[in-house]
Scaffold this motif. Structure first.
Motif, PDB file in Angstrom:
ATOM      1  N   THR A   1     -59.336  53.320  69.717  1.00  0.00           N
ATOM      2  CA  THR A   1     -58.875  52.480  70.080  1.00  0.00           C
ATOM      3  C   THR A   1     -57.208  52.893  70.618  1.00  0.00           C
ATOM      4  OG1 THR A   1     -60.218  51.191  68.727  1.00  0.00           O
ATOM      5  CG2 THR A   1     -57.897  50.018  69.402  1.00  0.00           C
ATOM      6  N   ILE A   2     -56.382  53.278  68.930  1.00  0.00           N
ATOM      7  CA  ILE A   2     -54.902  53.295  69.853  1.00  0.00           C
ATOM      8  C   ILE A   2     -54.387  53.746  71.375  1.00  0.00           C
ATOM      9  CG2 ILE A   2     -53.002  54.692  68.436  1.00  0.00           C
ATOM     10  CD1 ILE A   2     -54.577  54.574  65.862  1.00  0.00           C
ATOM     11  N   ARG A   3     -55.687  54.699  71.543  1.00  0.00           N
ATOM     12  CA  ARG A   3     -55.453  55.398  72.555  1.00  0.00           C
ATOM     13  C   ARG A   3     -55.630  54.907  73.643  1.00  0.00           C
ATOM     14  NH1 ARG A   3     -53.750  60.763  71.098  1.00  0.00           N
ATOM     15  NH2 ARG A   3     -54.800  61.986  69.467  1.00  0.00           N
ATOM     16  N   ALA A   4     -56.130  53.480  73.224  1.00  0.00           N
ATOM     17  CA  ALA A   4     -56.991  53.048  74.673  1.00  0.00           C
ATOM     18  C   ALA A   4     -55.083  52.021  74.559  1.00  0.00           C
ATOM     19  CB  ALA A   4     -57.909  52.510  74.333  1.00  0.00           C
ATOM     20  N   SER A   5     -55.174  51.456  73.755  1.00  0.00           N
ATOM     21  CA  SER A   5     -54.075  50.314  73.594  1.00  0.00           C
ATOM     22  C   SER A   5     -53.075  50.885  74.503  1.00  0.00           C
ATOM     23  CB  SER A   5     -54.148  49.985  72.129  1.00  0.00           C
ATOM     24  OG  SER A   5     -54.572  48.985  71.869  1.00  0.00           O
ATOM     25  N   LEU A   6     -52.684  52.667  73.792  1.00  0.00           N
ATOM     26  CA  LEU A   6     -51.466  53.505  74.598  1.00  0.00           C
ATOM     27  C   LEU A   6     -52.014  53.240  75.976  1.00  0.00           C
ATOM     28  CD1 LEU A   6     -50.516  55.816  71.073  1.00  0.00           C
ATOM     29  CD2 LEU A   6     -49.026  53.504  71.847  1.00  0.00           C
ATOM     30  N   SER A   7     -52.799  53.610  76.194  1.00  0.00           N
ATOM     31  CA  SER A   7     -52.504  53.614  78.020  1.00  0.00           C
ATOM     32  C   SER A   7     -52.529  53.065  78.479  1.00  0.00           C
ATOM     33  CB  SER A   7     -54.332  54.313  78.003  1.00  0.00           C
ATOM     34  OG  SER A   7     -55.180  54.750  79.934  1.00  0.00           O
ATOM     35  N   ILE A   8     -52.979  51.320  77.942  1.00  0.00           N
ATOM     36  CA  ILE A   8     -52.973  49.901  78.670  1.00  0.00           C
ATOM     37  C   ILE A   8     -50.948  50.409  78.671  1.00  0.00           C
ATOM     38  CG2 ILE A   8     -52.904  48.298  78.517  1.00  0.00           C
ATOM     39  CD1 ILE A   8     -55.812  48.070  77.119  1.00  0.00           C
ATOM     40  N   LEU A   9     -50.437  50.324  77.542  1.00  0.00           N
ATOM     41  CA  LEU A   9     -49.121  49.760  77.750  1.00  0.00           C
ATOM     42  C   LEU A   9     -48.552  51.050  78.349  1.00  0.00           C
ATOM     43  CD1 LEU A   9     -46.842  48.133  76.559  1.00  0.00           C
ATOM     44  CD2 LEU A   9     -46.880  50.517  74.555  1.00  0.00           C
TER      45      LEU A   9
ATOM     46  N   THR B   1     -44.344  46.596  75.160  1.00  0.00           N
ATOM     47  CA  THR B   1     -44.451  46.312  74.225  1.00  0.00           C
ATOM     48  C   THR B   1     -45.931  46.119  73.259  1.00  0.00           C
ATOM     49  OG1 THR B   1     -43.530  44.479  73.272  1.00  0.00           O
ATOM     50  CG2 THR B   1     -41.871  45.963  73.176  1.00  0.00           C
ATOM     51  N   TRP B   2     -46.132  46.608  72.054  1.00  0.00           N
ATOM     52  CA  TRP B   2     -47.191  46.760  71.530  1.00  0.00           C
ATOM     53  C   TRP B   2     -47.157  46.709  70.309  1.00  0.00           C
ATOM     54  CZ3 TRP B   2     -51.029  50.692  69.268  1.00  0.00           C
ATOM     55  CH2 TRP B   2     -52.470  49.694  69.502  1.00  0.00           C
ATOM     56  N   CYS B   3     -48.089  45.257  69.901  1.00  0.00           N
ATOM     57  CA  CYS B   3     -48.196  44.953  68.610  1.00  0.00           C
ATOM     58  C   CYS B   3     -49.081  44.996  67.379  1.00  0.00           C
ATOM     59  CB  CYS B   3     -47.332  43.427  68.603  1.00  0.00           C
ATOM     60  SG  CYS B   3     -45.813  43.011  68.790  1.00  0.00           S
ATOM     61  N   VAL B   4     -48.463  45.608  66.458  1.00  0.00           N
ATOM     62  CA  VAL B   4     -49.790  46.011  65.676  1.00  0.00           C
ATOM     63  C   VAL B   4     -49.195  45.525  64.208  1.00  0.00           C
ATOM     64  CG1 VAL B   4     -50.761  48.115  64.048  1.00  0.00           C
ATOM     65  CG2 VAL B   4     -49.771  48.753  66.893  1.00  0.00           C
ATOM     66  N   PHE B   5     -50.193  44.700  62.954  1.00  0.00           N
ATOM     67  CA  PHE B   5     -49.458  44.245  62.323  1.00  0.00           C
ATOM     68  C   PHE B   5     -50.129  44.723  60.804  1.00  0.00           C
ATOM     69  CE2 PHE B   5     -48.866  41.479  66.005  1.00  0.00           C
ATOM     70  CZ  PHE B   5     -47.033  41.104  65.332  1.00  0.00           C
ATOM     71  N   GLY B   6     -49.839  44.315  59.870  1.00  0.00           N
ATOM     72  CA  GLY B   6     -50.979  45.071  59.162  1.00  0.00           C
ATOM     73  C   GLY B   6     -50.939  44.072  57.816  1.00  0.00           C
ATOM     74  N   ILE B   7     -52.311  43.080  57.930  1.00  0.00           N
ATOM     75  CA  ILE B   7     -52.757  41.931  57.424  1.00  0.00           C
ATOM     76  C   ILE B   7     -53.636  41.651  55.717  1.00  0.00           C
ATOM     77  CG2 ILE B   7     -52.109  40.760  59.105  1.00  0.00           C
ATOM     78  CD1 ILE B   7     -55.161  40.424  59.728  1.00  0.00           C
ATOM     79  N   THR B   8     -53.458  41.392  55.445  1.00  0.00           N
ATOM     80  CA  THR B   8     -54.714  41.158  54.356  1.00  0.00           C
ATOM     81  C   THR B   8     -55.520  39.582  54.783  1.00  0.00           C
ATOM     82  OG1 THR B   8     -52.915  39.876  52.073  1.00  0.00           O
ATOM     83  CG2 THR B   8     -53.656  42.402  52.723  1.00  0.00           C
ATOM     84  N   GLU B   9     -56.465  39.951  53.116  1.00  0.00           N
ATOM     85  CA  GLU B   9     -57.317  38.376  53.602  1.00  0.00           C
ATOM     86  C   GLU B   9     -56.077  37.783  52.991  1.00  0.00           C
ATOM     87  OE1 GLU B   9     -60.575  37.931  54.152  1.00  0.00           O
ATOM     88  OE2 GLU B   9     -60.962  39.403  54.876  1.00  0.00           O
ATOM     89  N   ARG B  10     -55.622  37.596  52.779  1.00  0.00           N
ATOM     90  CA  ARG B  10     -54.425  35.959  52.507  1.00  0.00           C
ATOM     91  C   ARG B  10     -53.736  35.393  53.534  1.00  0.00           C
ATOM     92  NH1 ARG B  10     -49.623  39.249  49.074  1.00  0.00           N
ATOM     93  NH2 ARG B  10     -49.026  37.050  49.321  1.00  0.00           N
ATOM     94  N   PHE B  11     -53.283  36.403  54.436  1.00  0.00           N
ATOM     95  CA  PHE B  11     -52.893  35.888  55.999  1.00  0.00           C
ATOM     96  C   PHE B  11     -54.182  35.109  56.134  1.00  0.00           C
ATOM     97  CE2 PHE B  11     -52.900  37.198  60.038  1.00  0.00           C
ATOM     98  CZ  PHE B  11     -51.408  35.778  60.976  1.00  0.00           C
ATOM     99  N   LEU B  12     -55.722  35.967  56.222  1.00  0.00           N
ATOM    100  CA  LEU B  12     -56.081  35.187  57.546  1.00  0.00           C
ATOM    101  C   LEU B  12     -56.244  33.539  56.569  1.00  0.00           C
ATOM    102  CD1 LEU B  12     -58.959  38.908  57.541  1.00  0.00           C
ATOM    103  CD2 LEU B  12     -56.787  37.789  59.434  1.00  0.00           C
ATOM    104  N   ARG B  13     -56.336  33.528  55.808  1.00  0.00           N
ATOM    105  CA  ARG B  13     -56.670  32.154  55.054  1.00  0.00           C
ATOM    106  C   ARG B  13     -55.743  31.559  55.318  1.00  0.00           C
ATOM    107  NH1 ARG B  13     -57.535  35.323  50.100  1.00  0.00           N
ATOM    108  NH2 ARG B  13     -55.831  34.589  49.226  1.00  0.00           N
TER     109      ARG B  13
ATOM    110  N   VAL C   1     -43.886  50.492  70.652  1.00  0.00           N
ATOM    111  CA  VAL C   1     -44.733  49.955  69.346  1.00  0.00           C
ATOM    112  C   VAL C   1     -44.188  49.303  68.819  1.00  0.00           C
ATOM    113  CG1 VAL C   1     -46.848  49.930  67.513  1.00  0.00           C
ATOM    114  CG2 VAL C   1     -46.587  51.747  69.800  1.00  0.00           C
ATOM    115  N   LEU C   2     -44.136  48.000  68.518  1.00  0.00           N
ATOM    116  CA  LEU C   2     -43.682  46.982  67.033  1.00  0.00           C
ATOM    117  C   LEU C   2     -44.729  47.142  65.809  1.00  0.00           C
ATOM    118  CD1 LEU C   2     -42.616  44.204  69.250  1.00  0.00           C
ATOM    119  CD2 LEU C   2     -41.058  46.161  68.237  1.00  0.00           C
ATOM    120  N   LEU C   3     -44.364  47.643  64.468  1.00  0.00           N
ATOM    121  CA  LEU C   3     -45.619  47.636  63.293  1.00  0.00           C
ATOM    122  C   LEU C   3     -44.795  46.914  62.591  1.00  0.00           C
ATOM    123  CD1 LEU C   3     -45.920  51.843  63.948  1.00  0.00           C
ATOM    124  CD2 LEU C   3     -47.369  50.340  64.613  1.00  0.00           C
ATOM    125  N   PHE C   4     -45.985  46.106  61.894  1.00  0.00           N
ATOM    126  CA  PHE C   4     -44.680  45.178  60.870  1.00  0.00           C
ATOM    127  C   PHE C   4     -46.263  45.099  59.375  1.00  0.00           C
ATOM    128  CE2 PHE C   4     -43.910  42.784  65.409  1.00  0.00           C
ATOM    129  CZ  PHE C   4     -42.583  43.018  64.933  1.00  0.00           C
TER     130      PHE C   4
END
Length: 360
Positions: free
Chosen positions: A35-43, A242-254, A208-211
């Motif tokens: 998935t990472i490599r495919a997204s980088l190829s698009i970028l 840019t390509w944005c990547v976010f680290g989340i938990t179930e708290r964010f999803l709710r 690549v923007l990492l949050f």
């Protein structure tokens, strides 16, 4: 100075992920890597990949996965910028406070930090001149002027002045970080757009923007604060190249799913609705960190033990203890990868002779 191998072990011992050997320490993640490599190829083709949301609780490997994205991006010729979010010092509703963290953590090639990255680019006057000319028509006046000032200093050989020039405060964003005015929020996003465009024009394939820890959005005061945060996040998605990547938990999803289905969606700005629309229409790309199977755990144990012996060659035979640590971990229903690595390192620690020459 601590040797790199020992520095890596110190990081592992604390339960974090070292940049050294990150790919060696990654097991069972073929789908994520694809998935990472495919997204980088698009970028690389100057298109916008779908934002990636890495969903996992503490110790599940979420931060490890973000570090893996970073390593693969840098290896492939992309720049990265990152921030660990929290409502107090790096809040998602105030991008002007986020910018200094992102500037400090920008990376491209072997360079780390905006002073190092831009300083390296400034040494090639032809390249930086081309980059400034390429994005000149969409430059924000203050940051474009700051970059031109640093270029002029570098071209005259005045390297001592580069480090103290006030222009650095503009590039790092520290000149607007302590202001909460709305126009400063817009200025911060425009500066980010300028920075990513400049880095790409100077040779990066994209940024690549990492949050990490986006779930801390639930620490914001109220719905209005969250609406402003969604506006800023939409602005990050709109940054050129840019390509944005976010680290989340179930708290964010709710929180985000409730907000996306409420009237807050219609009250949000255009950028805010752009971010919330993914969740309202179910278009988000969620990815959980890979589960570590028993065979993956044994493979990881071999890698960690090998790294440990590189750091401490005098370590005695601890293969049985390491296998025991893996066996104990596999019987725990939580199967937390962070605890597994700590257990392996602890087994190796016990087999290493104490400074006086006796075993631990």
């Amino acid at each position: 100075m601590i040797p790199p191998a020992r520095a890596a072990m110190r990081v592992l011992r604390g339960g974090s992920v070292p940049d050294l050997g990150i790919q060696q320490l990654t097991v069972g993640a073929n789908e994520l890597i694809d998935t990472i490599r495919a997204s980088l190829s698009i970028l690389e083709k100057k298109k916008s990949p779908v934002p990636l949301f890495l969903n996992g609780e503490w110790g599940s490997g979420k931060t490890h996965s973000i570090r893996l994205v970073r390593a693969l991006s840098l290896e492939s010729g992309f720049a990265t910028m990152e921030a660990v979010l929290n409502a107090r010092t790096c809040p998602p509703n105030y991008p002007q406070r986020m910018m200094p963290f992102m500037a400090r953590n920008i990376a491209f090639g072997d360079e780390r930090g905006i002073r190092s990255v831009f300083g390296s680019l400034m040494r090639d006057d032809k390249k930086v001149g081309h980059a400034l000319a390429t994005i000149g028509d969409r430059s924000q006046a203050d940051i474009a002027q700051a970059a031109s000032t640093l270029r002029a200093l570098a071209s005259r050989g005045e390297t001592a002045l580069i480090g103290t020039s006030a222009a650095w405060r503009v590039l790092t964003g520290t000149d607007i970080a302590h202001s909460d005015y709305g126009y400063r929020r817009t200025k911060a996003l425009l500066r980010l757009h300028w920075t990513t465009a400049f880095v790409r024009a100077a040779g990066a394939k994209g940024t690549v923007l990492l949050f990490d820890e986006l779930e801390t959005i639930d620490q914001l005061w109220n719905r209005r604060s969250r609406a402003t945060a969604y506006e800023a996040l939409g602005g990050f998605l709109d940054a050129p190249g840019t390509w944005c990547v976010f680290g989340i938990t179930e708290r964010f999803l709710r929180v985000v799913r409730e907000d996306a289905s409420s009237d807050l969606y219609w009250q949000a700005s255009t950028d805010g609705r752009r971010f919330l629309k993914m969740w309202r229409e179910g278009e988000e790309e969620l990815f959980s960190p890979p589960k570590v199977a028993d065979e993956d755990a044994l493979e990881l144990a071999v890698v960690v033990e090998g790294m440990y012996r590189d750091a401490y060659p005098e370590t005695g035979d601890c293969s049985a203890e390491v296998r025991g640590a893996v066996s104990d971990w596999s019987r725990n229903s939580a199967r937390n990868p962070r605890r597994l690595v700590r257990a392996i390192v602890d087994a190796c620690d016990r087999a290493r002779p104490a400074p006086g020459g006796k075993g631990r």
